[in-house]
Design an enzyme around this catalytic site. Structure first.
Site, PDB file in Angstrom:
ATOM      1  N   HIS A 155       0.851  -1.271  -0.108  1.00 33.20           N
ATOM      2  CA  HIS A 155      -0.028   0.239  -0.051  1.00 33.20           C
ATOM      3  C   HIS A 155       0.784   1.253  -0.032  1.00 33.20           C
ATOM      4  O   HIS A 155       0.515   2.215   0.571  1.00 33.20           O
ATOM      5  CB  HIS A 155      -0.759   0.170   1.031  1.00 33.20           C
ATOM      6  CG  HIS A 155      -1.844  -1.226   1.393  1.00 33.20           C
ATOM      7  ND1 HIS A 155      -2.842  -1.448   0.795  1.00 33.20           N
ATOM      8  CD2 HIS A 155      -1.421  -2.214   2.130  1.00 33.20           C
ATOM      9  CE1 HIS A 155      -3.169  -2.543   1.140  1.00 33.20           C
ATOM     10  NE2 HIS A 155      -2.559  -3.455   2.158  1.00 33.20           N
ATOM     11  N   LYS A 282      17.760  21.365 -12.128  1.00 24.82           N
ATOM     12  CA  LYS A 282      17.035  20.114 -12.459  1.00 24.82           C
ATOM     13  C   LYS A 282      17.641  18.991 -12.998  1.00 24.82           C
ATOM     14  O   LYS A 282      18.679  18.930 -13.747  1.00 24.82           O
ATOM     15  CB  LYS A 282      15.693  20.386 -13.371  1.00 24.82           C
ATOM     16  CG  LYS A 282      14.705  21.055 -12.740  1.00 24.82           C
ATOM     17  CD  LYS A 282      13.756  20.364 -11.507  1.00 24.82           C
ATOM     18  CE  LYS A 282      13.262  19.249 -11.916  1.00 24.82           C
ATOM     19  NZ  LYS A 282      11.986  19.475 -12.673  1.00 24.82           N
ATOM     20  N   GLU A 289      10.672   7.972 -17.092  1.00 26.74           N
ATOM     21  CA  GLU A 289       9.289   8.324 -17.251  1.00 26.74           C
ATOM     22  C   GLU A 289       8.997   7.912 -18.846  1.00 26.74           C
ATOM     23  O   GLU A 289       7.721   7.527 -19.066  1.00 26.74           O
ATOM     24  CB  GLU A 289       9.344   9.925 -17.602  1.00 26.74           C
ATOM     25  CG  GLU A 289       9.558  10.584 -16.192  1.00 26.74           C
ATOM     26  CD  GLU A 289       9.733  12.069 -16.147  1.00 26.74           C
ATOM     27  OE1 GLU A 289       8.942  12.810 -15.932  1.00 26.74           O
ATOM     28  OE2 GLU A 289      11.044  12.399 -16.328  1.00 26.74           O
ATOM     29  N   LYS A 324       0.717  -4.938 -39.492  1.00 24.00           N
ATOM     30  CA  LYS A 324       2.019  -4.659 -39.306  1.00 24.00           C
ATOM     31  C   LYS A 324       2.459  -3.226 -38.515  1.00 24.00           C
ATOM     32  O   LYS A 324       3.555  -3.169 -37.908  1.00 24.00           O
ATOM     33  CB  LYS A 324       3.038  -4.720 -40.898  1.00 24.00           C
ATOM     34  CG  LYS A 324       2.961  -6.103 -41.209  1.00 24.00           C
ATOM     35  CD  LYS A 324       2.976  -6.167 -42.854  1.00 24.00           C
ATOM     36  CE  LYS A 324       2.038  -5.892 -43.576  1.00 24.00           C
ATOM     37  NZ  LYS A 324       0.759  -7.035 -43.341  1.00 24.00           N
TER      38      LYS A 324
HETATM   39  N1  ARG Z   1       0.031  -6.140 -48.261  1.00 25.99           N
HETATM   40  C1  ARG Z   1      -0.916  -7.111 -47.908  1.00 25.99           C
HETATM   41  C2  ARG Z   1      -0.721  -7.295 -46.563  1.00 25.99           C
HETATM   42  O1  ARG Z   1       0.139  -6.650 -46.026  1.00 25.99           O
HETATM   43  C3  ARG Z   1      -0.627  -8.427 -48.616  1.00 25.99           C
HETATM   44  C4  ARG Z   1      -1.259  -8.723 -49.809  1.00 25.99           C
HETATM   45  C5  ARG Z   1      -2.683  -9.078 -49.481  1.00 25.99           C
HETATM   46  N2  ARG Z   1      -3.314  -9.161 -50.941  1.00 25.99           N
HETATM   47  C6  ARG Z   1      -4.111  -8.507 -51.437  1.00 25.99           C
HETATM   48  N3  ARG Z   1      -4.936  -8.782 -52.479  1.00 25.99           N
HETATM   49  N4  ARG Z   1      -4.251  -7.220 -51.028  1.00 25.99           N
HETATM   50  O2  ARG Z   1      -1.555  -8.047 -45.737  1.00 25.99           O
END
Ligand code: ARG
Length: 426
Positions: A155, A282, A289, A324
């Site tokens: 705590h 400082k 942080e 991605k």
């Molecule tokens: N650029 C796509 C991805 O990153 C791969 C291609 C997927 N196929 C399509 N017909 N768009 O997932």
């Protein structure tokens, strides 16, 4: 350039092209895209799906592209829709007509799934190495600070004294579990999706086991729809990264608090501190942080990938192209964070003097005092009560346990003897 077009009467608009393009981020998969293609094309030749001479020419071209990627000379061609298009364009340029056979028995859907898995295998290895590095810093700190006793908190209040090694060991335990989590994730990443093509496999006589073996995967993905539409492992990877950040942010918070004037338990090395543009005095714990702050980014990535995948019907959908963004962001953040955390922690100095001072009269040995009475025959509840009364008395008198004489102590319980002083921390 596009990998399609025959079916259309009009070209896509510039706006549509820009919106659908992924080359600006998936260029990072170039190395894996090339390696995957080498294995695929060798398989096409071996299976006589394309002539061996074509296969050899394409592989040669791919090695040249790989050399460019490895030497840092590869500049993504942003006129291409994605990295697959870019590499195919180069291969056709280098190998002529043969290159046009490279994409036989393959789709970008299984190709991207493969590239991502290969990328993730490498990232997991880097991250587990980073975690190991950080654990070794905690081991080193425990050696440096052996004998040091810290106030243990519950705590946020002084609770019981703990050995420095126990504190350091707690972080080492967290990061060890992180390694286990990533290793477990690796098992599900390490499956080979190529051969699924768009979603339904192919009637051409491909050899998926051969491709898997070439690329160091134990086996291909069993179900082809699943092979192109599964991103569970991406969710897991980002989730595991989020847990690492959760741990780092807890450490960061302790370091921020312990570096304040109020605590002064630690001194953060100058090389890993920052100053203020207006207040000359400082010294700010910016690194800690930001370790705490960047946690927000990775939690955001986790929410991002979960939201992308929610409600997607089988099989591949372009939504998944966005995975991605979150995968790279989380992987970059976690690797960078582990590296800097190890560097800064290795230089943190713990002040024995200030820590001892902070523990003065904090009654953190009260549990030991109660245990002492238990050993002398009291029930724990009664022992707890006796010690509570002693603590209250001391607080009122502004003294510690040690300041009480034996006759004062025996007024609280006749079980207390001279040996009571021996169990006290200070
Ligand atoms: N650029 C796509 C991805 O990153 C791969 C291609 C997927 N196929 C399509 N017909 N768009 O997932």
């Amino acid at each position: 350039m596009k990998l399609w077009g025959g079916r259309f009467e009009k070209k896509p608009s510039k706006a549509a092209e820009k919106f659908t393009s992924s080359i600006f981020f998936d260029y990072r998969l170039a190395e894996y895209d090339v390696l995957g293609s080498i294995a695929h094309v060798k398989m096409l030749g071996k299976q006589k799906i394309i002539p061996k001479t074509d296969s050899a020419k394409i592989v040669k071209a791919l090695w040249r592209v790989l050399a460019a990627v490895k030497s840092g000379k590869f500049v993504p061609d942003t006129s291409c829709e994605d990295i697959h298009t870019d590499i195919e364009k180069r291969v056709i340029k280098l190998s002529g007509k043969s290159g046009k056979k490279m994409h036989t028995a393959r789709s970008r859907n299984d190709q991207i799934a493969l590239d991502e898995r290969m990328y993730m295998r490498s990232e997991i290895n880097d991250i587990t190495a980073g975690l190991k590095g950080l654990i070794s810093v905690f081991v080193k700190l425990a050696k440096e600070n052996s004998g040091l006793v810290l106030p243990g908190f519950t705590h946020m209040q002084h609770a019981q004294p703990v050995k420095f090694s126990a504190w350091a060991g707690a972080y080492a335990a967290m990061f060890s579990r992180d390694i286990e989590r990533f290793k477990d994730c690796f098992k599900r990443v390490n499956v080979m999706p190529l051969g699924a093509c768009a979603l339904a496999g192919t009637s051409l006589p491909i050899d998926r086991n051969y491709v898997a073996k070439q690329l160091g995967f134990p086996s291909p993905v069993k179900n082809t729809l699943d092979a192109v539409s599964d991103r569970d492992h991406v969710v897991e990877f980002i989730s595991d990264s989020a847990v690492v950040f959760m741990h780092l942010s807890r450490l960061a918070e302790e370091m921020v608090i312990w570096s304040t004037k109020e605590f002064k338990y630690i001194e953060i090395p100058d090389e890993y501190s920052t100053g203020s543009s207006i207040m000359p005095q400082k010294k700010n714990p910016d690194i800690f942080e930001l370790l705490r702050g960047k946690t927000g980014r990775v939690y955001g990535n986790l929410t991002g990938i979960l939201t992308i995948m929610k409600g997607l019907p089988l099989a591949y959908n372009s939504d998944m192209q966005e995975d991605k963004i979150h995968l790279f962001s989380a992987a970059d953040a976690v690797k960078e964070a582990l590296e800097i955390a190890a560097l800064v922690m290795a230089g943190v100095k713990f002040s024995r003097e200030n820590i001892r001072y902070a523990m003065k009269n904090d009654f953190s040995d009260a549990v030991e005092a109660a245990n002492y009475l238990v050993k002398k025959g009291l029930d724990f509840k009664d022992a707890h009560n006796v010690v509570g009364k002693i603590v209250l008395h001391c607080i009122k008198e502004e003294i510690g346990f040690n300041d009480l004489s034996l006759s004062e102590l025996t007024e609280f319980s006749d079980k207390i003897g001279q040996d009571f002083y021996g169990i006290l921390n200070q």
